[in-house]
Design a protein around this motif. Sequence first.
Motif, mmCIF file in Angstrom:
data_model
loop_
_atom_site.group_PDB
_atom_site.id
_atom_site.type_symbol
_atom_site.label_atom_id
_atom_site.label_comp_id
_atom_site.label_asym_id
_atom_site.label_seq_id
_atom_site.Cartn_x
_atom_site.Cartn_y
_atom_site.Cartn_z
ATOM 1 N N VAL A 55 27.433 42.246 32.672
ATOM 2 C CA VAL A 55 28.584 42.175 32.730
ATOM 3 C C VAL A 55 28.866 41.835 34.481
ATOM 4 C CG1 VAL A 55 30.810 43.172 32.612
ATOM 5 C CG2 VAL A 55 29.207 43.761 30.882
ATOM 6 N N VAL A 56 29.658 40.977 34.725
ATOM 7 C CA VAL A 56 29.947 40.834 36.292
ATOM 8 C C VAL A 56 31.453 40.831 36.406
ATOM 9 C CG1 VAL A 56 29.758 39.335 38.324
ATOM 10 C CG2 VAL A 56 27.919 39.548 36.716
ATOM 11 N N TYR A 57 31.777 41.937 37.401
ATOM 12 C CA TYR A 57 33.368 41.732 37.657
ATOM 13 C C TYR A 57 33.252 41.433 39.038
ATOM 14 C CZ TYR A 57 37.922 43.714 38.770
ATOM 15 O OH TYR A 57 39.144 43.918 39.020
ATOM 16 N N VAL A 58 34.401 40.287 39.112
ATOM 17 C CA VAL A 58 34.751 39.769 40.390
ATOM 18 C C VAL A 58 35.953 40.386 40.961
ATOM 19 C CG1 VAL A 58 34.843 37.577 41.764
ATOM 20 C CG2 VAL A 58 33.756 37.692 39.540
ATOM 21 N N THR A 59 35.733 41.248 42.081
ATOM 22 C CA THR A 59 37.014 41.885 42.626
ATOM 23 C C THR A 59 37.748 41.169 43.643
ATOM 24 O OG1 THR A 59 37.426 44.117 43.411
ATOM 25 C CG2 THR A 59 35.564 42.955 44.166
ATOM 26 N N ARG A 60 38.976 41.628 43.838
ATOM 27 C CA ARG A 60 39.947 41.477 44.877
ATOM 28 C C ARG A 60 40.290 42.401 45.602
ATOM 29 N NH1 ARG A 60 42.702 36.472 45.352
ATOM 30 N NH2 ARG A 60 44.489 37.649 46.288
ATOM 31 N N ALA A 61 39.399 43.515 45.525
ATOM 32 C CA ALA A 61 39.747 44.499 46.180
ATOM 33 C C ALA A 61 39.725 44.834 47.840
ATOM 34 C CB ALA A 61 38.635 45.921 46.002
ATOM 35 N N ALA A 62 38.885 43.682 48.491
ATOM 36 C CA ALA A 62 38.958 43.672 50.040
ATOM 37 C C ALA A 62 40.384 43.225 50.406
ATOM 38 C CB ALA A 62 38.205 42.548 50.344
ATOM 39 N N MET A 63 41.199 42.606 49.492
ATOM 40 C CA MET A 63 42.537 42.038 49.792
ATOM 41 C C MET A 63 43.560 43.212 50.126
ATOM 42 S SD MET A 63 42.022 38.935 49.846
ATOM 43 C CE MET A 63 40.635 38.140 49.223
ATOM 44 N N GLU A 64 43.152 44.546 49.796
ATOM 45 C CA GLU A 64 44.137 45.526 49.950
ATOM 46 C C GLU A 64 44.393 45.853 51.404
ATOM 47 O OE1 GLU A 64 43.568 50.190 49.464
ATOM 48 O OE2 GLU A 64 43.456 49.383 47.735
ATOM 49 N N ALA A 65 43.228 45.682 52.172
ATOM 50 C CA ALA A 65 43.464 45.773 53.666
ATOM 51 C C ALA A 65 44.259 44.790 54.376
ATOM 52 C CB ALA A 65 42.069 46.039 54.163
ATOM 53 N N LEU B 194 39.092 51.288 40.549
ATOM 54 C CA LEU B 194 38.599 50.518 39.413
ATOM 55 C C LEU B 194 37.047 50.144 39.475
ATOM 56 C CD1 LEU B 194 38.906 49.181 36.496
ATOM 57 C CD2 LEU B 194 40.094 47.159 37.739
ATOM 58 N N ASN B 195 36.874 49.489 40.764
ATOM 59 C CA ASN B 195 35.311 49.059 41.248
ATOM 60 C C ASN B 195 34.507 50.124 40.877
ATOM 61 O OD1 ASN B 195 36.643 46.710 41.697
ATOM 62 N ND2 ASN B 195 36.323 46.581 43.690
ATOM 63 N N ARG B 196 34.691 51.357 41.197
ATOM 64 C CA ARG B 196 34.055 52.347 41.409
ATOM 65 C C ARG B 196 33.555 52.964 40.112
ATOM 66 N NH1 ARG B 196 36.959 53.523 46.023
ATOM 67 N NH2 ARG B 196 38.133 55.360 44.972
ATOM 68 N N ALA B 197 34.919 52.908 39.152
ATOM 69 C CA ALA B 197 34.541 53.536 37.867
ATOM 70 C C ALA B 197 33.671 52.385 37.039
ATOM 71 C CB ALA B 197 35.788 53.583 37.170
ATOM 72 N N LEU B 198 33.624 50.887 37.378
ATOM 73 C CA LEU B 198 33.129 50.311 36.580
ATOM 74 C C LEU B 198 31.621 50.204 37.048
ATOM 75 C CD1 LEU B 198 35.400 47.067 36.790
ATOM 76 C CD2 LEU B 198 34.880 48.401 34.827
ATOM 77 N N GLU B 199 31.220 50.766 38.316
ATOM 78 C CA GLU B 199 29.894 50.579 38.829
ATOM 79 C C GLU B 199 29.161 51.955 38.307
ATOM 80 O OE1 GLU B 199 30.066 48.303 43.134
ATOM 81 O OE2 GLU B 199 30.731 50.425 42.830
ATOM 82 N N GLN B 200 29.965 52.961 37.951
ATOM 83 C CA GLN B 200 29.495 54.223 37.414
ATOM 84 C C GLN B 200 28.736 53.543 36.017
ATOM 85 O OE1 GLN B 200 32.940 56.785 38.440
ATOM 86 N NE2 GLN B 200 31.427 58.185 37.491
ATOM 87 N N LEU B 201 29.408 52.669 35.533
ATOM 88 C CA LEU B 201 29.163 52.321 33.802
ATOM 89 C C LEU B 201 28.164 51.232 34.062
ATOM 90 C CD1 LEU B 201 32.449 52.374 32.468
ATOM 91 C CD2 LEU B 201 30.877 53.978 32.042
ATOM 92 N N GLY B 202 27.617 50.844 35.262
ATOM 93 C CA GLY B 202 26.538 49.838 35.237
ATOM 94 C C GLY B 202 26.851 48.384 35.317
#
Length: 378
Positions: free
Chosen positions: A176-186, A198-206
Amino acid sequence: MTCFREIPVVPVTEAVNMVMRGGPAWPDWRGAAALRHNRSGQPVDRFPPALPDQQVPFDTPATWGGHCVAHFGHFIAEHGTRILQSRVAHGDKPMLFTLEPGRTAEDVPGFFWQILAWYGVSARQVRFVHQPLRVSELWAAPMAEQWAHVPTAEGYLDLLDANTAARGLRPRTRDVVYVTRAAMEATAEGHGAGEPYLNRALEQLGVTVIRPEAMPLEEQLAHYQGAKLLIFAEGSAMHGRQLLGRADQTVVVLNRRPGMRIGLAALQPRVSRMLYAEATRGTASVLWPNGNPWIVRAISIYDTEVLLGVFEALGIPLSQVWDEAAYLAARDTAIRTWIRIRFDPAQPIDHAASRRRVAEEFRALGLDHLVAELPQEG
């Protein structure tokens, strides 16, 4: 490809919504619909001024590459779709590109050069059209893909498959690969409020979470090619997948704008399964002076029950690590950042109408506690 003799090619004089007025002045403009800029199967460009008294001879046989725009998604999806065809058929020839009005070669974004290299085009072959030209021999291909509603031809996918093999891409195999837009928050670009949580939670699950804007193009493509399940936060990064051909994979798009189907016609023929997840309760958007919402800069609010359900259905037990209180704190932090940036006095919006509109949207989204944080009139 079609060959044109003694054809004018002129700089861009006008750009509206990524539609350029410039480039080749096709001799039979109405009959050249297939060679023009098309969206959803219809030409959308206007005949460029040929400027016959200003034309400079260009006597080297060349190909038409397209318009170099500074938007990653639009360049891949509609302005760079002739490049690979041109390189395969006439790889030894110079390739002509126009620039947006007021831009020079020094303004060309880095992704442009990376995409050309991916297609096997050397920077030495590129010629930017800075003045009206009369090109003695110009080879032109129609757009291989369009912005929406026109499925990609199998022949073009064959070219992409062959190009991927020729480039020697080494896929990064991941479940699984998740492509994030989290950097757009800044910067308060369009994004899902609280996506960093959400990113941190997904990373906890590998889950492998990537920020495509922070890595070279070929690294992005290696992740895209190697993922069994590729999940995109809806946005321009999705168009990077168009640089590749077919793969036995599932692509899921977490819509930030309800009902959108970005990339459907282009990506669906490339993959085994294509899904869109409506995990957003709604958006809040400021208004342009003409009253239209600035939707690409809207902030989106997850429906966490649906969001968790989507990931559970994909075999990712997100609920096991989800802390709703921590998410809500991250969400509100993102919204406050968005308010500060979008309502900056320098923003080119209707501030009074935007305050009223966003207040209504916040209340409808259950964000009443943040209404008081909107700038007050006067």
